[in-house]
Design a protein around this motif. Structure first.
Motif, PDB file in Angstrom:
ATOM      1  N   LYS A  50      -6.263 -40.647   6.957  1.00 50.62           N
ATOM      2  CA  LYS A  50      -6.391 -40.297   5.446  1.00 50.62           C
ATOM      3  C   LYS A  50      -5.914 -41.779   4.656  1.00 50.62           C
ATOM      4  O   LYS A  50      -5.338 -42.780   5.396  1.00 50.62           O
ATOM      5  CB  LYS A  50      -5.417 -39.158   5.040  1.00 50.62           C
ATOM      6  CG  LYS A  50      -4.044 -39.362   5.284  1.00 50.62           C
ATOM      7  CD  LYS A  50      -3.154 -38.253   4.888  1.00 50.62           C
ATOM      8  CE  LYS A  50      -1.671 -38.586   5.078  1.00 50.62           C
ATOM      9  NZ  LYS A  50      -1.131 -39.355   3.998  1.00 50.62           N
ATOM     10  N   ASP A  51      -6.424 -41.800   3.502  1.00 50.66           N
ATOM     11  CA  ASP A  51      -6.103 -42.844   2.850  1.00 50.66           C
ATOM     12  C   ASP A  51      -6.316 -44.276   3.285  1.00 50.66           C
ATOM     13  O   ASP A  51      -5.695 -45.221   3.332  1.00 50.66           O
ATOM     14  CB  ASP A  51      -4.702 -42.879   2.355  1.00 50.66           C
ATOM     15  CG  ASP A  51      -4.428 -41.748   1.703  1.00 50.66           C
ATOM     16  OD1 ASP A  51      -5.128 -41.430   0.479  1.00 50.66           O
ATOM     17  OD2 ASP A  51      -3.332 -41.106   1.828  1.00 50.66           O
ATOM     18  N   THR A  56     -10.258 -48.293   0.298  1.00 47.50           N
ATOM     19  CA  THR A  56      -8.982 -49.338   0.229  1.00 47.50           C
ATOM     20  C   THR A  56      -9.413 -50.684   0.676  1.00 47.50           C
ATOM     21  O   THR A  56      -8.719 -51.477   0.796  1.00 47.50           O
ATOM     22  CB  THR A  56      -8.121 -48.774   1.595  1.00 47.50           C
ATOM     23  OG1 THR A  56      -9.125 -49.024   2.828  1.00 47.50           O
ATOM     24  CG2 THR A  56      -7.589 -47.227   1.384  1.00 47.50           C
ATOM     25  N   GLU A 100     -12.758 -41.955   1.818  1.00 47.42           N
ATOM     26  CA  GLU A 100     -11.294 -41.669   1.567  1.00 47.42           C
ATOM     27  C   GLU A 100     -10.620 -41.821   3.126  1.00 47.42           C
ATOM     28  O   GLU A 100      -9.266 -41.868   3.303  1.00 47.42           O
ATOM     29  CB  GLU A 100     -11.040 -40.578   1.035  1.00 47.42           C
ATOM     30  CG  GLU A 100     -11.266 -40.298  -0.431  1.00 47.42           C
ATOM     31  CD  GLU A 100     -11.227 -38.826  -0.835  1.00 47.42           C
ATOM     32  OE1 GLU A 100     -11.468 -38.601  -2.229  1.00 47.42           O
ATOM     33  OE2 GLU A 100     -10.825 -38.068  -0.250  1.00 47.42           O
ATOM     34  N   TYR A 196      -3.505 -49.544   8.164  1.00 49.39           N
ATOM     35  CA  TYR A 196      -3.930 -48.271   7.767  1.00 49.39           C
ATOM     36  C   TYR A 196      -4.164 -47.181   9.023  1.00 49.39           C
ATOM     37  O   TYR A 196      -4.116 -45.913   8.924  1.00 49.39           O
ATOM     38  CB  TYR A 196      -5.318 -48.217   7.160  1.00 49.39           C
ATOM     39  CG  TYR A 196      -5.161 -48.972   5.705  1.00 49.39           C
ATOM     40  CD1 TYR A 196      -5.063 -48.304   4.485  1.00 49.39           C
ATOM     41  CD2 TYR A 196      -5.161 -50.313   5.637  1.00 49.39           C
ATOM     42  CE1 TYR A 196      -4.806 -48.828   3.363  1.00 49.39           C
ATOM     43  CE2 TYR A 196      -5.307 -51.121   4.247  1.00 49.39           C
ATOM     44  CZ  TYR A 196      -4.972 -50.095   3.391  1.00 49.39           C
ATOM     45  OH  TYR A 196      -4.942 -50.571   2.167  1.00 49.39           O
ATOM     46  N   ASN A 201      -0.644 -41.898   8.845  1.00 51.97           N
ATOM     47  CA  ASN A 201      -2.176 -41.585   8.070  1.00 51.97           C
ATOM     48  C   ASN A 201      -2.841 -40.614   9.132  1.00 51.97           C
ATOM     49  O   ASN A 201      -3.957 -39.977   8.758  1.00 51.97           O
ATOM     50  CB  ASN A 201      -2.957 -42.857   8.000  1.00 51.97           C
ATOM     51  CG  ASN A 201      -2.671 -43.537   6.656  1.00 51.97           C
ATOM     52  OD1 ASN A 201      -1.671 -42.812   5.652  1.00 51.97           O
ATOM     53  ND2 ASN A 201      -3.051 -44.398   6.415  1.00 51.97           N
ATOM     54  N   GLU A 233      -1.100 -43.630  -0.877  1.00 53.76           N
ATOM     55  CA  GLU A 233      -2.075 -42.698  -1.297  1.00 53.76           C
ATOM     56  C   GLU A 233      -3.054 -43.381  -2.170  1.00 53.76           C
ATOM     57  O   GLU A 233      -2.813 -44.079  -3.102  1.00 53.76           O
ATOM     58  CB  GLU A 233      -1.497 -41.303  -2.087  1.00 53.76           C
ATOM     59  CG  GLU A 233      -2.426 -40.164  -2.381  1.00 53.76           C
ATOM     60  CD  GLU A 233      -1.664 -38.993  -2.742  1.00 53.76           C
ATOM     61  OE1 GLU A 233      -2.216 -38.566  -4.041  1.00 53.76           O
ATOM     62  OE2 GLU A 233      -0.662 -38.497  -2.270  1.00 53.76           O
ATOM     63  N   ILE A 234      -4.146 -43.019  -1.953  1.00 52.67           N
ATOM     64  CA  ILE A 234      -5.432 -43.683  -2.875  1.00 52.67           C
ATOM     65  C   ILE A 234      -5.239 -43.167  -4.192  1.00 52.67           C
ATOM     66  O   ILE A 234      -5.317 -41.834  -4.355  1.00 52.67           O
ATOM     67  CB  ILE A 234      -6.636 -43.464  -2.120  1.00 52.67           C
ATOM     68  CG1 ILE A 234      -6.978 -43.964  -0.837  1.00 52.67           C
ATOM     69  CG2 ILE A 234      -8.102 -44.106  -3.132  1.00 52.67           C
ATOM     70  CD1 ILE A 234      -8.128 -43.759  -0.116  1.00 52.67           C
ATOM     71  N   THR A 314     -10.062 -37.724  -4.384  1.00 49.63           N
ATOM     72  CA  THR A 314      -9.708 -38.797  -5.586  1.00 49.63           C
ATOM     73  C   THR A 314     -10.550 -38.960  -6.754  1.00 49.63           C
ATOM     74  O   THR A 314     -10.425 -39.760  -7.614  1.00 49.63           O
ATOM     75  CB  THR A 314      -9.758 -40.343  -4.739  1.00 49.63           C
ATOM     76  OG1 THR A 314     -11.216 -40.358  -4.018  1.00 49.63           O
ATOM     77  CG2 THR A 314      -8.876 -40.336  -3.458  1.00 49.63           C
TER      78      THR A 314
END
Length: 430
Positions: A50-51, A56, A100, A196, A201, A233-234, A314
């Protein structure tokens, strides 16, 4: 048409449920979604981060490039050598990125899955980081960007996003630009992976012909190779509520019309079932939808016209597209405005609601036929903070939906009339 009930679906056995339990690695608990399915002797595993998707990007196109790197095998075997290992055992191993999330997916026959896990571990420990690989991937990406210069759907869609989400990551191409791709260095890719693709994550989605203890053992072997990271977190992004139109002039016989507007619905909203039915009737159902009926059938302006409600973690927005003759571009834009305006003002009919209910309930078995579909649905439930199996509750809500309830929901969302239009077209004779 025979009424399809939730009970019928349960009896048919298509509403299978996955289970959710954590895997503990040191002080971290990694979500583990699993479904045992012995119908075929296959096993699949997804490592979902995730994120960590293209939103990103520290350089435009970096996440997409990172995914391509992890499809280039190991430094030891090279791309072709590693591919030969996979092919000889009919194992699939690939990575890809969304807005995402970033996903590494492994699939194989049950008897070959353990070997597939070993290859995945090799890939994580020895990715093919080399200047030669980077140069090759840059050439491929620049070729893709060159081909996009004449892809008018791509151009119009991207410009619509730029109007709707200005000065945000959503306004950028996930492929990047010629300049940004040229600027990507090997250390950028390595940093993206190390920052990441880590335990904090990670989410594991797995299923197939094995039991949960076997599945956890395989997953843990892979997870132990991942670093600890700081998960960030985005940030959420909101669409601009502004009626606007931007034309891009090219040499073309057709006008490519993309449109979008804000949609004030949270990803974990209790009204998602209402949004699903409203979107279906307005434009996502294809033939029979309002968009198709008004723009194609009645006005003959396009071969197809489509719209949908996009609800993500998001960001959320209303969007759609159509293609028409250059000379009818203005008429098509006005037709979309009229369809949306009438939809908000008058709502839907009982006939439209009943038809939507029958289709969405009746076609549910087709959306649950494969293990991949069911695991995908389970992941989406978890990702949007809903209990696993909540799709059943959603179907029950659709089945029980009343016309007044749906029309009240539609009338509340007047923001979808704040339409931004991107039109790629050619010069018209005056």
């Amino acid at each position: 048409m025979k009424k399809i009930t939730i009970l019928t679906l349960l009896i048919q056995g298509i509403l299978m449920s996955a289970t959710l339990s954590p895997i503990k690695i040191e002080n971290s608990e990694i979500p583990f979604i699993f479904e045992e399915d012995k119908n075929l002797p296959i096993v699949s595993m997804q490592l979902i981060f995730k994120d960590s998707g293209s939103l990103t990007d520290s350089k435009d196109g970096l996440v997409k490039m990172t995914g391509k790197f992890l499809n280039e095998g190991t430094k030891k075997d090279g791309a072709s050598g590693f591919a030969d290992k996979l092919e000889s055992r009919a194992i699939s191993l690939s990575s890809n990125s969304g807005a995402e999330t970033f996903v590494i997916e492994l699939g194989a026959l049950k008897e070959e899955f353990s070997y597939g896990v070993e290859l995945l571990k090799e890939l994580l420990q020895d990715p093919n980081y080399s200047e030669e690989t980077l140069k090759k991937l840059k050439i491929q990406t620049l070729g893709q960007l060159k081909s996009k210069e004449s892809d008018f759907d791509y151009i119009s869609s991207l410009k619509m996003k730029q109007m709707l989400f200005p000065n945000t990551p959503l306004a950028k191409s996930n492929l990047g630009t010629v300049e940004s791709v040229a600027s990507i260095k090997l250390e950028d890719v390595e940093r993206q992976v190390s920052n990441y693709l880590g335990l904090e994550n990670a989410i594991v989605v797995m299923g197939g012909d094995l039991n949960i203890s076997e599945a956890k053992r395989f997953a843990k072997e892979v997870l132990l190779l991942l670093p600890h990271i700081k998960s960030v977190e985005i940030e959420s992004m909101k669409a601009v509520a502004k009626k606007q139109l931007k034309e891009t002039t090219v040499k073309t016989q057709q006008a490519y019309v993309y449109f979008g507007a804000p949609l004030d619905i949270e990803y974990n909203s209790s009204e998602r079932h209402l949004a699903q039915v409203a979107s279906f009737i307005l434009g996502s159902s294809g033939f029979g939808s309002r968009m198709m009926e008004e723009i194609r059938v009645k006005k003959g302006l396009a071969y197809s016209a489509y719209s949908r409600f996009n609800i993500n973690k998001t960001h959320a927005y209303f969007s759609g597209y159509l293609q028409t003759k250059v000379e009818s571009g203005d008429e098509a834009v006005n037709a979309v405005k009229d369809v949306v305006s009438t939809f908000l003002e008058k709502g839907v009919t009982q006939e439209e609601l009943t038809s939507a209910q029958q289709f969405l309930l009746g076609s549910e078995p087709l959306r649950n036929e494969t293990l991949s579909q069911r695991l995908g649905k389970a992941f989406q439930e978890f990702y949007t903070n809903r209990p696993l199996g909540s799709a059943t509750e959603n179907l029950e809500k659709i089945e029980a939906m009343k016309l007044e309830e749906l029309n009240s929901f539609i009338k509340k969302h007047k923001e979808i009339a704040e339409l931004s239009f991107s039109v790629v077209t050619s010069k018209r004779e005056k």
